[in-house]
Write an enzyme that holds these catalytic residues in place. Structure first.
Site, short mmCIF file in Angstrom:
data_model
loop_
_atom_site.label_atom_id
_atom_site.label_comp_id
_atom_site.label_asym_id
_atom_site.label_seq_id
_atom_site.Cartn_x
_atom_site.Cartn_y
_atom_site.Cartn_z
N GLU B 157 -21.27 -17.73 3.64
CA GLU B 157 -22.35 -18.31 4.45
C GLU B 157 -21.90 -19.53 5.22
OE1 GLU B 157 -22.85 -17.42 1.41
OE2 GLU B 157 -24.40 -15.90 1.57
N HIS B 226 -33.24 -17.12 -6.78
CA HIS B 226 -33.61 -16.27 -5.66
C HIS B 226 -35.05 -16.46 -5.26
CE1 HIS B 226 -29.96 -14.45 -7.15
NE2 HIS B 226 -29.84 -13.86 -5.98
#
Lengths: 393, 421
Positions: B157, B226
């Site tokens: 990322e 998450h």
């Protein structure tokens, strides 16, 4: 004054003593574009590729321009040093003297359409990309005439027209940006490359390897240039890296180790790298170079290395001295001519500083400009939110 | 409420000149709808498409499909507030076609239209290409546009967000997808320092027209890492804009607006909202990035919300209406900067504010909104602002505990009752 790449229009008038023989040893104007072959100081060391040859063709004009450009850069950095000590430049100031050969050699091998992105030691790279001295000093002193309107500072020099993308303060963050530039070049299918420069300290950043992986996967025309000045601020490279052979760190990506104090070696390597990157994807160049100043102005530079080491490198490997010796040995210029050039350069820098000092500080309203791009009606306001108070019907 | 409609092509943009009382317009519009035009049925069109549903309910068209539960809620709560915009359209008797789709399809439609329109738009992310996107937002795009425009990245990322920003500096318009917003924490340096600040530190030389999007929020027992809400972390980065979509209609409009914007935009989607169904217009439309949406006008209290909490609020509003309260529900949509004009108009009317959000209590969007409203509209408030946010805990896995970390409709009802007494 813009940095000139061919110094022929700055030549002193040729003495009438010299004949017009085409031999490279004479100093007539007609020979100023004759090619001279120069050998690099040491051969290139390659990893996963064939190294380019040690012989570099150049010309008298190029030699002179290298000398002048490097003398200008050196003078600019030293002037920045004194301005910092006079408290006109504040914050961080990272000086590039000693490493000028990398900027000058790279510029000689590429065009303005190729992109360069580097970290915070960016003053000289900015200059080589077409910047001028007044912009440099004004930005360093935080004045409006600076190229970032005084809002960037020493670590945020940018020049869009020159293909210079900065100027970044966070170590290593510019390498993914550089691979993004290479991606855009591949996307637009123009045959240009990107040189993403970083230091030996940044070579240990994870994002570098991430970006290298993606660049190799997608065949991007990215050239990663490690300017190895052997010290990551105060930490020597052998204390920070298990494997200081930074050119080998790409593993499957080819690498080349170059003497970064030799402008011609740099030029040859960059030319080779550009051809390679356009055909085969990324390549790593390690420039073995040295900085005379400390990491920044707040670092004396002598607590982690000896003064003997610094003066030793200055005597043996100084890039400007090398060019001076070449100019003298090929009898392209005399000692006095070179001294005159240095004096001229010094005057240029002094003029630029006084002009930059005349420029005023940015207007307070400038605090809020350029936060957003205008177009969707967004304005930024400060802590005093009076301007943001909505007018109700 | 001003509904600024920025359309492209055939649609004419215009805005309501004044906010008319919604009640008064209900009857005339209904009457007009019963008159069948020779061209077919008449629809009233508004930026939040609520009246679209109201209109379809009144009209007996064969194309009427089974409504999704969320639609049901919205329909139930809507009082058919048409506003001046609707009245104008009704006068023009515009008839226009619609189609029904899910939120992720709406995002894809917006994305595809923009990729078609501008060859500089490209998408980068994990599994966006051949796999079609982990939430199917980019399904089919790789086959259509090729590997150079829909790029599968490795799991890196930090670097691919940096690459997106570098590409944006040269003029490309990349859309970086974080598979889950939480993963973008790894790219925080790139987003904060390079994305937000490059336009400023370069003195305006470089613009970064990047869109960073991804689903966040508390899902169905996805675990702590998450289920993160990153709005609070990104909100103080100067130079970026943040928007949160909540319905297929605004998802498509905001996606298109974000791609067209010259500023870096972070588009927050929600994991649980991807399967919402709604009817959206066939013609092209682009919404404003800085505008809030009036979901349900009211008189007693202003409820400010965004993303998934909008649906919890509307569910609570159902109960509140039965109890005799009249809440005004505004979906703020624009998280940075806040649409203080809409909010201010509402506060002036109702004098009470309740903020319902999914963000954490500490340093969340609600906290900033509370500060902004207090600073600007203090004189209009009759009661202190109440902010209902998620608890300051990592989201637990157990279903019952997870339910209690986020705000539930029952809590909203009791908060309103307390505020309104």
């Amino acid at each position: 004054m813009a940095l000139s790449r061919s110094g022929s229009n700055l030549l002193k008038p040729i003495s009438p003593f010299f004949s017009c023989a085409p031999s490279i040893l004479s100093r007539s104007i007609s020979s100023s574009n004759d090619s001279i072959t120069v050998e690099t100081s040491i051969p290139f060391t390659a990893h996963n590729c064939e190294p380019p040859s040690r012989s570099v063709t150049t010309s008298a004009a190029e030699l002179r321009s290298f000398f002048r450009d490097m003398a200008l850069m050196r003078r600019m950095e030293i002037a920045a040093d004194s301005l910092y000590k006079a408290k006109l430049i504040r914050g961080f100031c990272h000086l590039y003297d000693g490493q000028e050969a990398v900027a000058v050699g790279m510029e000689a091998a590429i065009t303005r359409k190729d992109c360069i992105i580097t970290a915070y030691r960016d003053h000289c790279t900015f200059l080589s990309r077409g910047g001028n001295l007044v912009e440099v000093f004004a930005e360093l002193m935080g004045r409006r005439a600076g190229m970032s309107n005084g809002k960037g500072g020493s670590m945020h020099f940018y020049r869009k027209e020159g293909g210079f993308y900065g100027g970044h303060g966070i170590v290593g963050a510019q390498v993914p940006l550089g691979c993004g530039l290479a991606f855009a070049q591949k996307y637009s299918k123009d045959e240009n490359v990107t040189f993403a420069m970083y230091g030996d300290g940044a070579a240990n950043q994870g994002q570098l390897f991430e970006a290298l992986n993606i660049a190799a996967l997608w065949d991007l025309p990215a050239i990663l240039v490690c300017e190895n000045n052997h010290y990551g601020m105060g930490t020597a490279e052998w204390r920070a890296a298990k494997s200081p052979a930074y050119y080998k760190r790409g593993d499957y990506v080819p690498g080349l180790k170059v003497d970064g104090m030799d402008a011609f070696a740099v030029k040859q390597a960059c030319k080779f790298a550009k051809e390679h990157a356009l055909k085969n994807g990324p390549i790593i160049l390690e420039m073995d170079t040295y900085r005379y100043h400390g990491h920044s102005m707040s670092d004396p530079g002598s607590t982690y290395r000896t003064r003997d080491e610094i003066s030793g490198v200055r005597q043996e490997r100084d890039p400007i001295e090398r060019i001076r010796k070449l100019l003298l040995s090929h009898e392209i210029s005399t000692e006095t001519e070179l001294k005159d050039i240095e004096k001229e350069v010094r005057k240029e820098v002094d003029n630029a500083i006084s002009k930059a000092k005349e420029s005023e500080m940015p207007d307070p309203s400038e605090l809020f400009t350029n936060v957003y791009v205008k177009g969707f009606g967004v304005e930024a306001y400060g802590a005093d939110r009076k301007e943001l108070r909505a007018t109700l019907p | 409420m001003a509904t600024l409609f920025q359309g492209v092509g055939a649609v004419t943009p215009f805005s309501a000149s004044s906010s008319l009382d919604s009640n008064k317009l209900l009857l005339p519009s209904r009457k007009s709808l019963s008159i069948s035009d020779s061209r077919g049925s008449i629809f009233v069109y508004r930026s939040d498409a609520l009246n679209l549903k109201a209109a379809t309910r009144l009209q007996l068209s064969p194309g009427h499909q089974k409504r999704s539960p969320s639609e049901d809620l919205l329909l139930h709560q809507s009082r058919g507030s048409f506003g001046a915009f609707g009245l104008y359209l009704h006068c023009l008797r515009i008839a226009y076609p619609w189609h029904e789709l899910l939120l992720f399809e709406a995002l894809r439609e917006g994305l595809e239209e923009e990729m078609e329109r501008d060859p500089r738009v490209c998408v980068m992310g994990e599994d966006v290409g051949h796999y079609g996107g982990s939430y199917k937002v980019t399904k089919g795009l790789a086959e259509k546009y090729g590997d150079l425009r829909v790029l599968d990245t490795p799991i890196a990322e930090n670097s691919f967000t940096g690459m997106g920003i570098g590409a944006a500096m040269t003029g490309l318009r990349p859309i970086v997808e974080g598979m889950n917003m939480g993963f973008l924490l790894l790219a925080f340096n790139q987003i904060s320092n390079n994305c937000g600040m490059l336009h400023y530190t370069s003195g305006g030389q470089f613009t970064i027209p990047i869109v960073i999007r991804g689903p966040g929020g508390v899902g169905r027992q996805l675990g702590a890492e998450h289920s993160q809400r990153l709005e609070s972390y990104f909100q103080s980065i100067p130079g970026i804009q943040m928007v949160a979509c909540s319905t297929p209609y605004n998802a498509k409009g905001l996606m298109k607006a974000a791609i067209r914007s010259e500023n870096p935009v972070i588009l927050f989607e929600h994991v649980l909202l991807y399967n919402l169904k709604e009817r959206i217009p066939d013609e092209e439309y682009v919404l404003s990035l800085e505008e809030a949406e009036m979901v349900r006008p009211g008189e007693h209290i202003t409820i400010l919300t965004y993303s998934r909490m909008r649906y919890h609020v509307m569910q609570a509003a159902k109960t509140l209406v039965n109890k005799g309260y009249d809440p005004e529900v505004i979906d703020i949509r624009s998280l940075k900067p806040f649409d203080l004009y809409t909010i201010g108009c509402s506060v002036k009317k109702t004098h009470r504010v309740l903020i319902v959000e999914e963000c954490m209590r500490t340093g969340g969007i609600g906290a900033s909104l509370t500060a902004a409203i207090t600073e600007n509209f203090h004189d209009y408030l009759d009661a202190p602002i109440v902010c209902l946010s998620s608890q300051d805990v990592p989201t637990p896995y157990a279903g019952t505990l997870e339910e209690w970390t986020v705000v539930q409709p029952a809590q909203i009802v009791s908060a309103v009752e307390q505020l309104c007494q």
